[in-house]
Design an enzyme around this catalytic site. Structure first.
Site: not given
Length: 233
Positions: A102-104, A185
């Protein structure tokens, strides 16, 4: 049958040498009997105790984590906090890693495991494991976006698999999105193509396995074998 020192090293995240030392110190019991030999082997379903406390005796572990913002989906964050850092010491193992990222700044369901085969199956494009997200948007989405999502849009030169989208409020600024792949993303880029910014993004489900609503952000728990089957339904 597996050597007890190997199991102890795996479950306690210690060296085999340290594990053998625990045995020599009389700290280990199997099914109520003290282990006296460092060469002793153990059945897969045996109960193992260290200092009177039972420990896991599973070949692999599977952990559900509710990831908070600002945490890296990696095993080594090079100075930044990782999802593995959030796992309590008594649940940690060598080789633990996130199966998918998962993105930050994205929150929600991260699966952590030391089972490379299962992780490969989840991440393999041939399996197309669904991932479900809740997205908060800076403006409403329209029917053109819905058709683009469901028809398989193109990002740059890459043809995407069809994605499901459903509005969760009357304004259509809150959406549930189901992806069947996991590009960099991807959710944010799909909305951005239509001029919409994703303000908040949370993954709530992998396959048919939902994030445990009782887990606060940053908390985790073991996933059962029966729950793992839901990933592939």
């Amino acid at each position: 049958m597996t050597r007890i020192d190997k199991i102890l090293a795996r479950e306690l995240n210690v060296s085999r040498r340290d594990a053998r030392q625990f045995i020599k110190q009389g700290r280990i019991m199997i099914n109520g009997v003290m282990v006296k030999s460092v060469d002793e082997k153990c059945e897969d379903n045996a109960e193992i105790y260290v200092d009177g406390k039972i420990i896991s005796n599973n070949k692999f572990v599977y952990i559900m984590l509710n990831k908070p913002k600002g945490v890296i989906s990696a095993s080594d964050g090079k100075g930044e906090t990782t999802v593995v850092d959030l796992v309590p010491d008594d649940m940690k193992r060598r080789g633990l890693f996130p199966a998918g990222r998962l993105d930050k700044d994205t929150t929600g369901f991260v699966l952590l495991t030391d089972d490379g085969t299962l992780a490969h199956n989840i991440l393999s494009p041939s399996h197309h494991i669904d991932k479900t997200y809740i997205a908060s948007l800076d403006k409403p989405f329209d029917d053109e976006l819905v058709e683009d999502f469901r028809g398989g849009m193109t990002l740059n030169t890459e043809e995407l698999l069809e994605a499901d989208i459903e509005g969760l409020n009357e304004e259509r600024t809150l959406a549930k999105v189901v992806l069947r792949q996991g590009l960099y993303h991807q959710v944010k880029r799909m909305f951005k193509k239509h001029g919409i910014t994703v303000v908040e993004l949370k993954r709530i489900k992998m396959g048919s396995l939902e994030l445990d609503e009782n887990l606060a952000r940053g908390e985790c728990r073991y996933i059962t074998e029966d729950e793992l089957k839901l990933l592939f339904e």
